[in-house]
Design a protein around this motif. Structure first.
Motif, PDB file in Angstrom:
ATOM      1  N   CYS A 107     -63.481 -30.115  30.489  1.00 29.17           N
ATOM      2  CA  CYS A 107     -63.076 -31.415  29.946  1.00 29.17           C
ATOM      3  C   CYS A 107     -64.124 -32.449  30.328  1.00 29.17           C
ATOM      4  O   CYS A 107     -64.275 -32.775  31.515  1.00 29.17           O
ATOM      5  CB  CYS A 107     -61.712 -31.808  30.508  1.00 29.17           C
ATOM      6  SG  CYS A 107     -61.137 -33.441  29.970  1.00 29.17           S
ATOM      7  N   ARG A 143     -63.280 -41.510  22.153  1.00 31.78           N
ATOM      8  CA  ARG A 143     -62.409 -40.862  21.165  1.00 31.78           C
ATOM      9  C   ARG A 143     -63.220 -40.376  19.974  1.00 31.78           C
ATOM     10  O   ARG A 143     -63.075 -39.230  19.518  1.00 31.78           O
ATOM     11  CB  ARG A 143     -61.335 -41.855  20.720  1.00 31.78           C
ATOM     12  CG  ARG A 143     -60.364 -41.333  19.669  1.00 31.78           C
ATOM     13  CD  ARG A 143     -59.683 -42.494  18.964  1.00 31.78           C
ATOM     14  NE  ARG A 143     -60.634 -43.290  18.191  1.00 31.78           N
ATOM     15  CZ  ARG A 143     -60.438 -44.553  17.819  1.00 31.78           C
ATOM     16  NH1 ARG A 143     -59.323 -45.193  18.172  1.00 31.78           N
ATOM     17  NH2 ARG A 143     -61.349 -45.195  17.101  1.00 31.78           N
ATOM     18  N   ARG A 161     -54.555 -45.851  26.477  1.00 30.65           N
ATOM     19  CA  ARG A 161     -53.712 -44.850  25.833  1.00 30.65           C
ATOM     20  C   ARG A 161     -53.436 -45.226  24.379  1.00 30.65           C
ATOM     21  O   ARG A 161     -53.391 -44.359  23.493  1.00 30.65           O
ATOM     22  CB  ARG A 161     -52.398 -44.706  26.608  1.00 30.65           C
ATOM     23  CG  ARG A 161     -51.462 -43.653  26.077  1.00 30.65           C
ATOM     24  CD  ARG A 161     -52.097 -42.281  26.015  1.00 30.65           C
ATOM     25  NE  ARG A 161     -52.362 -41.706  27.317  1.00 30.65           N
ATOM     26  CZ  ARG A 161     -53.149 -40.652  27.522  1.00 30.65           C
ATOM     27  NH1 ARG A 161     -53.750 -40.061  26.491  1.00 30.65           N
ATOM     28  NH2 ARG A 161     -53.354 -40.174  28.738  1.00 30.65           N
ATOM     29  N   PRO A 166     -52.388 -39.670  22.376  1.00 33.48           N
ATOM     30  CA  PRO A 166     -51.643 -38.980  23.427  1.00 33.48           C
ATOM     31  C   PRO A 166     -52.323 -37.773  24.042  1.00 33.48           C
ATOM     32  O   PRO A 166     -51.865 -37.273  25.082  1.00 33.48           O
ATOM     33  CB  PRO A 166     -50.371 -38.545  22.699  1.00 33.48           C
ATOM     34  CG  PRO A 166     -50.819 -38.322  21.284  1.00 33.48           C
ATOM     35  CD  PRO A 166     -51.857 -39.375  21.034  1.00 33.48           C
ATOM     36  N   LYS A 167     -53.385 -37.248  23.449  1.00 32.54           N
ATOM     37  CA  LYS A 167     -53.914 -35.959  23.878  1.00 32.54           C
ATOM     38  C   LYS A 167     -55.041 -36.042  24.905  1.00 32.54           C
ATOM     39  O   LYS A 167     -55.200 -35.137  25.733  1.00 32.54           O
ATOM     40  CB  LYS A 167     -54.390 -35.156  22.667  1.00 32.54           C
ATOM     41  CG  LYS A 167     -53.254 -34.766  21.720  1.00 32.54           C
ATOM     42  CD  LYS A 167     -53.767 -33.924  20.572  1.00 32.54           C
ATOM     43  CE  LYS A 167     -52.628 -33.513  19.647  1.00 32.54           C
ATOM     44  NZ  LYS A 167     -53.110 -32.675  18.507  1.00 32.54           N
ATOM     45  N   THR A 200     -53.222 -39.483  33.320  1.00 34.87           N
ATOM     46  CA  THR A 200     -52.850 -38.072  33.403  1.00 34.87           C
ATOM     47  C   THR A 200     -53.240 -37.459  34.741  1.00 34.87           C
ATOM     48  O   THR A 200     -52.629 -36.488  35.180  1.00 34.87           O
ATOM     49  CB  THR A 200     -53.516 -37.255  32.279  1.00 34.87           C
ATOM     50  OG1 THR A 200     -54.941 -37.414  32.364  1.00 34.87           O
ATOM     51  CG2 THR A 200     -53.031 -37.710  30.910  1.00 34.87           C
TER      52      THR A 200
END
Length: 232
Positions: A107, A143, A161, A166-167, A200
């Motif tokens: 990630c 994004r 956010r 949401p991912k 998160t």
């Protein structure tokens, strides 16, 4: 919840880093290796050893270079099995990193504005936007670049956010549990508040690694994380 807590191994000795990991035991399974540990404690080898032992590793190295160099560097980290890696949140850098990480379990996180910086620091650096405005811009660019998430202060998590959806991951340093000193951090928040705002993953170093009982400190933070409403 344990996997949402990332402990920063901000030490200069591999022996000390391994002591912390041993002291934390099963309380923590995710570790951040930043500059201090990477360069001072053979952090690359340490990270690979932790991965081999079943731990998750976040290499926080904030890569920034020409596209080809970033792409090859990110590809090398992807091969280690690392979970996360930071790059500076510039569009070309993030696009190169996303290309290199495609198909792997890595990630890539774009670093927006450091939690040690406030509006005055951002202005001094030459930006016309305030800290929140610059974070918003970088979040949109992250994004659009297709990377896995961003690093921001918990103060911007809720705003971010709404921009990234949401991912994507939102990893927040500047987390200070009850009773902890702010230190050199300027945009800080408690663990439960940060999760409720949309984070998160929470990065915590000094409140855990400098504690007399690191495992107890980690469990106390996990309890705080469980005490609030979590972003879903």
């Amino acid at each position: 919840m344990t996997g949402q807590l990332i402990v920063g191994l901000d030490v200069s000795s591999r022996a000390r880093a391994e002591e912390i990991v041993a002291a934390l035991g099963d309380a923590v399974d995710f570790y951040k290796i930043g500059y201090q540990c990477f360069y001072g404690a053979d952090g690359y080898a340490l990270g690979k050893a932790l991965i081999a032992a079943g731990k998750k590793v976040f290499f926080d190295l904030k890569l920034l270079d020409i596209d080809n160099t970033v792409e090859k560097g990110v590809a090398a980290f992807a091969e280690t099995g690392a979970a996360m890696l930071t790059v500076h949140a510039y569009p070309k850098t993030m696009r190169a990193a996303a290309k290199a990480a495609a198909g792997s379990g890595l990630c890539v996180l774009g670093v927006t504005v450091l939690t040690s910086m406030d509006d005055a620091d951002v202005k001094e650096a030459g930006y016309e936007r305030d800290a929140a405005g610059l974070v918003a811009l970088r979040a949109q660019q992250a994004r659009d670049a297709g990377i896995g998430g961003i690093v921001s202060s918990p103060h911007e998590a809720e705003m971010v956010r709404t921009i990234i959806g949401p991912k994507m991951a939102i990893v927040t340093p500047g987390i200070r549990p009850a009773g902890s000193a702010a230190g050199d951090q300027k945009r800080i928040m408690g663990p439960a508040e940060a999760l409720a705002a949309g984070a998160t993953h929470l990065v915590v170093a000094r409140p855990i690694i400098e504690a007399a009982d690191p495992a107890a400190a980690a469990r106390a933070i996990l309890a705080e994380m469980n005490s609030g409403t979590r972003f879903a």
